[in-house]
Design an enzyme around this catalytic site. Structure first.
Site, PDB file in Angstrom:
ATOM      1  N   ASP A  39       0.813  -1.220   0.000  1.00 55.02           N
ATOM      2  CA  ASP A  39       0.000   0.000   0.000  1.00 55.02           C
ATOM      3  C   ASP A  39       0.848   1.274   0.000  1.00 55.02           C
ATOM      4  OD1 ASP A  39      -2.144  -1.781   0.305  1.00 55.02           O
ATOM      5  OD2 ASP A  39      -2.105  -1.600   2.490  1.00 55.02           O
ATOM      6  N   GLU A 202     -10.695  -0.452  -5.279  1.00 49.77           N
ATOM      7  CA  GLU A 202     -10.283   0.301  -4.091  1.00 49.77           C
ATOM      8  C   GLU A 202      -8.842   0.755  -4.263  1.00 49.77           C
ATOM      9  OE1 GLU A 202     -10.962  -2.548  -0.989  1.00 49.77           O
ATOM     10  OE2 GLU A 202      -9.023  -3.543  -1.298  1.00 49.77           O
TER      11      GLU A 202
END
Length: 529
Positions: A39, A202
């Protein structure tokens, strides 16, 4: 006099020539970081790149990494030391495995650095921190509502927005002081799943470039590989156009997807996108970013993640994401993180100078509930680490050792029973409750057991993360010279339903009878193979 003038001219000429010669480029071999750094969000301030990543239940959390060349990344600090939202972050009344700090957004605005993340756990609120120095200290600004996989965007007019969501991505305007969502401000769903992206949508990362708003997100279409999408609009509320900017296999694995783009000081652009790589976790890849018809297209000329890429930036400070340690500094090296909040009274670098002492602090019955387990990443393609332990301070019922730690863990456990020590090689598999992540069961398979008579023992784990491997092998020594393999190969696994991270080197010491014993970690020797 003439000689002096000639010498001066030659020196001046050499200086001009050196100034005109560009610094040597740096070749980045993919994976850019072959270790668990999921991430990512990356920004540039001046000549320096800064990156944050997810470390969930590990403390301190939210590492801030710095690079000059996009190849070497140095941890310069952490945003926070602890999360205290629930006792679970201290391994009480449950655990926080796979929760904690997720998908942090990093931005720089008006001389300050900002991070935003949601802890994906009770009380389901976000954290916003700020600092003038990215190395810290960081100050908590606010705890607004929960934003899933969020991204800050500081607009040119001073207004601040957050993109977030899964399945649908929403942009919301924040109050100027970032204390919460602005009443009556922008609040718009800008992206919705369509039939093509019905599997997953997402991982927001938002930037503004040449007057347009760009939103990066991952898509995982049903039955197809994950890919990186980009949406763009002339207005922050849309409408947003959609384009696939990267769909690529790499290195024997099926897809690359989720990350961000960043510009360099020379005007070039780069993509930093992670890839799931099995037991080692989620690794980072670097690819050129080429603006084509107003879209940030990632990859080489064929749209693929390259095996290597040259950046025009000179080599920076060496990476310290994984490190050897002799524990003779006043503070722990930044490569170390604790499994959940540590019990600070139960560890010390000063009780025995030149060693990290781990006391047992409470009675538990398994490794996954044990406080003060200290760990750091493993790395590919292969690596090895040796922990030298003085176990003379152990008490009956204590269990100490070294682990390839994950939801499925390979464990070298030193068990103290009736005044004697046994070294046991085990595989341990944890089961966690879906709600509070409480440990409901630990299945233990014992593969080997040998007596130990020495108070000093060296434990070694070799890890092989080449495609098709994900194998850890275990060794021990009592003299530092003769090594003995113990137990079979252990298969390392990644499981997002439990710990949700790559396998880590972990050193532990816990009590099953009564608190009070201790071990000393004299040395940790890491080697990249």
């Amino acid at each position: 006099m003439i000689r002096t003038m000639v010498a001066a001219a030659l020196i001046a000429s050499a200086a001009l020539s050196a100034a005109a010669t560009p610094a040597p480029a740096t070749t980045v071999t993919n994976p850019m970081i072959w270790a668990d750094v999921p991430d990512p969000d990356v920004i540039r301030v001046g000549d320096d790149f800064y990156m944050v990543s997810t470390t969930m239940h590990l403390m301190p959390g939210c590492p801030v990494m710095k690079s000059r060349d996009l190849a070497n990344w140095e941890i310069i600090g952490y945003v926070f030391d602890r999360i205290e939202d629930t006792p679970r972050y201290s391994l009480l009344e449950g655990t926080a495995y796979g929760r904690g700090q997720w998908a942090t957004s990093l931005r720089y605005h008006d001389g300050r650095f900002y991070v935003l993340f949601s802890a994906n756990d009770e009380p389901h609120r976000s954290h916003i921190f700020s600092a003038t120095d990215p190395a810290g200290p960081w100050t908590l600004v606010s705890r607004p509502e929960h934003f899933h996989d969020s991204s800050f965007l500081f607009d040119d007019d001073g207004r601040v927005y957050v993109y977030s969501g899964s399945g649908t991505i929403r942009v919301r305007e924040m109050l100027p002081d970032l204390s919460g969502v602005k009443p009556g401000g922008v609040d718009t769903i800008v992206v919705r799943q369509d039939e093509e992206d019905s599997g997953l949508l997402e991982g927001s990362r938002a930037i503004k470039h040449n007057g347009k708003y760009y939103l990066l997100a991952i898509s995982w279409p049903q039955g197809k590989p994950r890919r990186q999408l980009c949406y763009r609009a002339d207005n922050i509320e849309g409408p947003y156009e959609k384009k696939e900017i990267l769909r690529s296999t790499f290195g024997g694995f099926s897809y690359v997807g989720q990350g961000t783009i960043v510009d360099g000081p020379d005007g070039s652009w780069w993509g930093i996108i992670f890839q799931d790589r099995g037991g080692v976790g989620r690794v980072l890849t670097l690819e050129p970013c080429t603006w084509t018809d107003g879209w940030p297209m990632l990859g080489d000329s064929e749209g693929r993640v390259p095996d290597s890429v040259a950046t025009p930036y000179p080599a920076g400070a060496p990476s310290n994401l994984i490190c050897s340690d002799t524990f003779d500094a006043a503070t722990l090296a930044p490569c170390w993180q604790w499994n959940h909040n540590p019990t600070d009274s139960a560890w010390s670098l000063t009780e025995r100078p030149g060693a990290l002492r781990l006391h047992t602090s409470r009675v538990v019955d398994n490794l996954f509930d044990a406080p003060n387990t200290i760990s750091q990443r493993m790395s590919g393609p292969a690596c090895s680490a040796t922990a030298t332990l003085d176990i003379s301070g152990m008490s009956d019922g204590d269990v100490a050792g070294f682990s390839a730690f994950n939801g499925d863990a390979g464990v070298l456990a030193i068990v103290r029973e009736n005044g004697k020590n046994m070294l046991v090689m085990q595989e341990q598999n944890v089961a966690l409750d879906d709600n509070d992540k409480r440990v409901t069961d630990v299945a233990v398979a014992e593969h080997a057991r040998v007596p130990l008579t020495s108070s000093i023992v060296q434990l070694r784990i070799d890890a092989d993360f080449r495609p098709g491997k994900d194998i850890a092998t275990f060794f021990y020594s009592t003299d530092g010279n003769s090594w003995h393999r113990i137990g079979p190969d252990f298969v390392m696994r990644f499981d997002y339903r439990r710990l949700f991270m790559g396998t880590r080197f972990a050193i532990f010491n816990y009590a099953t009878n009564a608190a009070g014993g201790y071990i000393d970690i004299e040395n940790f020797d890491f080697k990249q193979l």
